[in-house]
Design an enzyme around this catalytic site. Structure first.
Site, PDB file in Angstrom:
ATOM      1  N   GLY A  90      84.497  13.098  90.684  1.00  0.00           N
ATOM      2  CA  GLY A  90      83.219  12.879  91.340  1.00  0.00           C
ATOM      3  C   GLY A  90      82.981  11.474  91.830  1.00  0.00           C
ATOM      4  O   GLY A  90      81.997  11.214  92.538  1.00  0.00           O
ATOM      5  N   SER A 109      78.625  19.765  97.255  1.00  0.00           N
ATOM      6  CA  SER A 109      77.365  19.731  96.506  1.00  0.00           C
ATOM      7  C   SER A 109      77.244  18.432  95.709  1.00  0.00           C
ATOM      8  O   SER A 109      76.130  17.948  95.477  1.00  0.00           O
ATOM      9  CB  SER A 109      77.243  20.948  95.591  1.00  0.00           C
ATOM     10  N   ASP A 122      83.190  11.243  95.680  1.00  0.00           N
ATOM     11  CA  ASP A 122      82.007  11.852  96.295  1.00  0.00           C
ATOM     12  C   ASP A 122      80.793  10.949  96.102  1.00  0.00           C
ATOM     13  O   ASP A 122      79.933  10.852  96.988  1.00  0.00           O
ATOM     14  CB  ASP A 122      81.740  13.226  95.672  1.00  0.00           C
TER      15      ASP A 122
END
Length: 312
Positions: free
Chosen positions: A254, A36, A257
């Site tokens: 993060g 996500s 990502d």
């Protein structure tokens, strides 16, 4: 749709103070999940993305779905399960170091995903399919689901992107090496970190890691090297791309990502691998400046403020 990804997202509790969690009394609630994260980061960059998962039919499940949907990601393929919960995890902040992570995800709703749950029609809508090595580690049925997704994508001639995202808290090093190595060979683009590349191949240098992973269906390998940037390689080309300077790193979570999202944004926009890696470095650097998994991901206007390009 530009990209669809599949995987587990959890409620993340980040403490208001640093140090051991046993001394922490207050937390900030948000979400975290590699897949996500990528979908949200790409959505902020102006792309159409979708996220497939299972969530508990509980307050945390609604929170996760609503948060991701609120970022412009399509969540129509998300299922709610009355019998299994939404996962949670806690972050322990240690200044100057990567945060410690404590997962509470065993027996989660997402771990119940099966190949039979995959909506082939929905999956076929995207140009890129994004997978990580986390999903096959969650459960045996999730592992079979990932292989099913790859098979469907291959039939549809979609580009399959794989980020190993190795989590040894979820399975053994030996099992991870075998399974993720096999998945990598089936995917078009592979995005390992330096340590992940060494685990999968036994090689230590970025060039040797990339060469080792350029087999099977893999067309390009990008080895992420943190603040040093990244190294990409195809069968015909390769280069080191230096990283972006960040004056103060607030949180490393993060960033990988974010790099993946920036790199894929470049490819979706028709840029070459060098420019795509540069864009990945930019987005990853933004993620470092804010505490949290997704809070630091930039919008396209922050990356290219003078552009008139409109994707939607």
């Amino acid at each position: 749709m530009d990209l669809i990804t599949i995987g587990e997202s959890m409620v993340l509790f980040t403490p208001h103070t640093s140090g051991p969690l046993r001394f922490t009394n207050t937390f900030h609630k948000t979400i975290g999940g590699a897949e996500s994260n990528v979908a949200i980061a790409l959505s902020r960059l102006g792309h159409q993305t979708g996220w497939i998962s299972h969530l508990g039919d509980d307050e945390f499940g609604l929170y996760v779905r609503n948060y991701i949907r609120g970022e412009g990601v399509d969540t129509s393929a998300v299922r709610f399960d009355k019998h299994f919960p939404t996962s949670v995890f806690f972050k322990e902040i240690n200044p100057g170091q990567d945060p410690k992570i404590y997962y509470y995800r065993k027996g989660s709703a997402a771990s119940q995903m099966t190949p039979e749950n995959v909506d082939e029609n929905y999956l076929s809508k995207a140009k890129f399919i994004h997978l990580t090595g986390i999903t096959p580690a969650i459960s045996e049925s999730c592992r079979r689901t990932i292989y099913k997704v790859i098979d469907i994508a291959k039939e549809n001639k979609q580009t399959v992107v794989f980020d190993p995202n190795i989590r040894l808290k979820l399975w053994s090093k030996e099992e991870a090496t075998v399974v993720l190595g096999d998945i990598a060979r089936r995917c078009d683009i592979v995005l390992p970190g330096l340590e992940e590349g060494t685990l999968l191949t036994g090689e230590k240098s970025t060039g040797e890691i990339a060469s080792s992973l350029l087999q099977g269906d893999t067309k390009v390998v990008v080895v992420k090297r943190g603040e040093a940037g990244a190294y990409f390689a195809t069968k015909d080309d390769s280069a080191y791309i230096t990283g972006e300077k960040v004056s103060k790193v607030m949180d490393t979570a993060g960033a990988g990502d974010g790099f993946a999202a920036g790199f894929l944004s470049g490819l979706i926009r028709g840029r070459g691998y060098r420019e795509a890696v540069e864009l990945g470095n930019q987005v990853g650097a933004h993620a470092l400046t804010v505490t949290g998994d997704v809070e630091g991901y930039p919008y396209w206007s922050q990356i290219a403020p003078d552009t008139k390009e409109i994707l939607r």
